[in-house]
Design an enzyme around this catalytic site. Structure first.
Site, PDB file in Angstrom:
ATOM      1  N   GLU A 185      42.162  42.340  37.490  1.00 26.43           N
ATOM      2  CA  GLU A 185      42.203  41.017  38.115  1.00 26.43           C
ATOM      3  C   GLU A 185      42.115  41.100  39.630  1.00 26.43           C
ATOM      4  OE1 GLU A 185      44.729  36.821  38.178  1.00 26.43           O
ATOM      5  OE2 GLU A 185      45.527  38.543  37.065  1.00 26.43           O
ATOM      6  N   LYS A 205      43.266  34.101  33.473  1.00 28.71           N
ATOM      7  CA  LYS A 205      44.215  33.372  32.647  1.00 28.71           C
ATOM      8  C   LYS A 205      43.558  33.018  31.333  1.00 28.71           C
ATOM      9  CE  LYS A 205      48.417  32.752  33.185  1.00 28.71           C
ATOM     10  NZ  LYS A 205      49.154  33.987  33.492  1.00 28.71           N
TER      11      LYS A 205
END
Length: 612
Positions: A185, A205
């Protein structure tokens, strides 16, 4: 104390997204903030060093958040809030040789079983009560699990890189800690410029497990892209990031050029979105952190209330996990004032292991046992109103799979029959080994593997042999031959006494030397040949060392891969020849079964009986 560092980052703002891969030794200085009031001054010093042409590699702890906004509550930190080593330049060349040496050195981590399910369910219930009361929309709830490392930290990092390739990887020898981050990420990528900088955030997410077959894998990705819960979870964080970035952005420059993109990682699918902005001229690194930190994907929304709840529910500080790990460097040639534009790339340190107390075990010198250290790794997920405890608990286990893969050395394995100097189904076995090597990030040379088989065949021209073909992470292969005994048929099978929890593991879909999950079900009753396994849905899967077929309703069937089993070579041959078809077979169907068979490439088709 040495302060060696290694970074292997994607550069998303660079054409072609080239990798930033460097190692660093002997810093000119180390900048550390131990107290909240020191955080901004240390980040200012890092920014100034990069303007002067230097490279700064380090981390910001999650607990530094209160330095930017007192409303962002955290526990007291368990280490330095900010730590950066400042280097004149990266080391010349690459460290491929060091990587190869580390990959060849064993490292093993034994993890505990925390967190407990009861505590997990209780925390989710509290979060959903707060959501129902209108206090917030989402909370990213996390917990650490802990273990003990035996072996080299560098070897563990090499294994983590194979388990979680690409992304934003960093190894930091940071004082008394080693930070091993292989995060996929991006927190932010920022390139400053006099007329205004370019800023990209890519929050991650939404999660789904990888499928057992290409078709199932595509279905999982499509479900992630379209599931209302996952999309809602993602868009909440995108809105939060848009708001955060607007605090340092030029008017009307915040954009969302990519929404609900799916990214394939080795053990999970993840959903990401891009949020971009033009930062105002004169923006500093400290101001970027003050606007964005911590990343909303690891807090929840609204951020202030979510962090209050995190502090209440999570009993200990997160540390580097969920903070930021990155590099701040010169982003171009120096201007007339002698200062360089600054480029900064930081990950969100999920998929990150932190080591403490590194030292040798018992003994000294040549007699010393391997390096030992305390290891910590955090796992978490975003909890929304639609979250179900069972599904979230399963997601935690899917996310934990990356570190479990890296925590003990293993080899890719194929077992072949060699009869009077000729292998059975050698091409299929070599092909399957190559597929497993690609999945696990192992080097693979099909020609070298075939050479090992040829040597084994020349050495065992007569008789029947069981050959174990093994492939190490560095691509080295070897073949071991053992005399193959005749198997009397029919063979006896027994039904597993409990579900096979590992049915959908990658160590079931691919054959390796990591087989403890199978060994736990190996038959102990004299005369029993193998155990018939079944998954938690009550579906029969396979045996502990071969596939299963059953005669039911007038046809021979074998369970489909979606039930969770190894795609055996013998099974594939039986399907291709039309001897069996795929069909789900449940434990409840056993009374209707008219015949059983055990299938693998080594022994072929063996008629069987199942003990009642």
């Amino acid at each position: 104390m040495t302060h060696s560092c290694h970074i292997d980052f994607t550069q998303p703002l660079t054409a072609g997204a080239t990798r930033l891969r460097h190692r660093f030794e002997a810093p000119r200085e180390v900048l550390v903030a131990h107290a909240l009031h020191e955080v901004s001054s240390v980040l200012d010093a890092v920014f100034a060093a990069a303007q002067q042409g230097r490279w700064c590699v380090g981390h910001v702890r999650y607990e530094a958040a209160s330095a930017f906004d007192a409303a962002l509550q955290t526990h007291a930190a368990d280490g330095p809030l900010v730590w950066f080593a400042v280097y004149d330049a990266p080391q010349p060349g690459t460290d491929d040789a060091a990587d190869a040496a580390a990959a060849a050195t064993p490292a093993q981590v034994v993890w505990d079983d925390s967190p407990e399910r009861e505590a997990f369910d209780a925390a989710l219930a509290q979060i959903q009560q707060a959501i129902a009361a209108g206090e917030l929309y989402q909370v990213n709830y996390t917990a650490p699990f802990r273990g003990t490392l035996q072996g080299s930290p560098q070897a563990l990092f090499a294994a983590l890189l194979r388990a979680q390739p690409g992304g934003y990887a960093a190894y930091l020898q940071a004082g008394d800690e080693q930070v091993l981050s292989v995060s996929p990420e991006l927190f932010f990528d920022w390139l400053d410029a006099p007329e205004g900088g370019t800023l990209l955030a890519r929050p991650m997410k939404g999660t789904a497990p990888r499928g057992a077959t290409p078709e199932q894998d595509a279905q999982q990705a499509e479900h992630l892209r379209t599931a209302p819960k996952e999309r809602a979870e993602n868009v909440m964080i995108v809105d939060l990031l848009r708001n955060d970035m607007s605090r340092i952005a030029l008017p009307h420059s915040v954009q969302v050029p990519a929404l609900f993109a799916t990214q394939a990682l080795p053990t999970v699918w993840q959903m990401t979105s891009d949020v971009t902005a033009r930062t105002r001229p004169g923006t500093t690194l400290t101001e970027v952190f003050a606007a964005l930190f911590p990343c909303g994907s690891v807090t929840g929304a609204p951020k202030v209330r979510a962090m209050q709840m995190i502090r209440a529910l999570e009993p200990a500080p997160r540390g580097v996990y969920c903070g930021a790990v990155g590099v701040v460097r010169p982003g171009g040639a120096a201007g007339p004032d002698g200062l360089h534009p600054v480029a900064a790339t930081f990950n969100v340190p999920i998929r990150t292991v932190v080591l403490r107390g590194v030292g040798t075990g018992a003994g000294s010198g040549a007699d010393a046992s391997p390096v030992v250290a305390e290891a910590t790794c955090g796992i978490g997920s975003g909890i929304t109103s639609g979250a179900e405890a069972g599904a979230e608990w399963a997601e935690w286990h899917h996310k934990r799979a990356f570190v479990e893969r890296a925590s003990a050395p293993f080899e890719v394995l194929e077992t072949l029959g060699l009869h009077h100097g000729k292998f059975v189904h050698a091409d299929q076995h070599v092909r399957r080994m190559g597929e497993a090597a690609a999945h696990f990030g192992f080097a693979f040379n099909a020609h070298a593997v075939r050479q090992e088989l040829q040597i084994a065949a020349l050495q065992h021209r007569d008789g029947d042999w069981r050959v174990r073909l093994l492939l190490a992470a560095d691509g080295s292969a070897r073949a071991e031959a053992f005399a193959l005994q005749t198997t009397a048929v029919p063979v006896r099978l027994q039904l597993a006494p409990r579900p096979f929890a590992a049915a959908h593991s990658e160590f079931v879909r691919y054959k390796t030397t990591r087989r403890a999950h199978y060994a736990a079900f190996a038959p102990t009753t004299p005369g029993v040949f193998d155990t018939v396994l079944w998954n938690e849905a009550g579906e029969i899967t396979e045996g502990t060392f071969g596939n299963i077929a059953a005669l039911i309703d007038g046809r021979w069937v074998t369970p489909p891969l979606s039930c969770g089993l190894l795609p055996g070579v013998g099974r594939a041959v039986a399907l291709q020849d039309g001897h069996v078809v795929e069909a789900v077979l449940r434990v409840a169907d056993i009374p209707r079964v008219q015949g059983w068979a055990f299938i693998n490439s080594l022994r072929g088709w063996l008629d069987a009986t199942l003990d009642a």
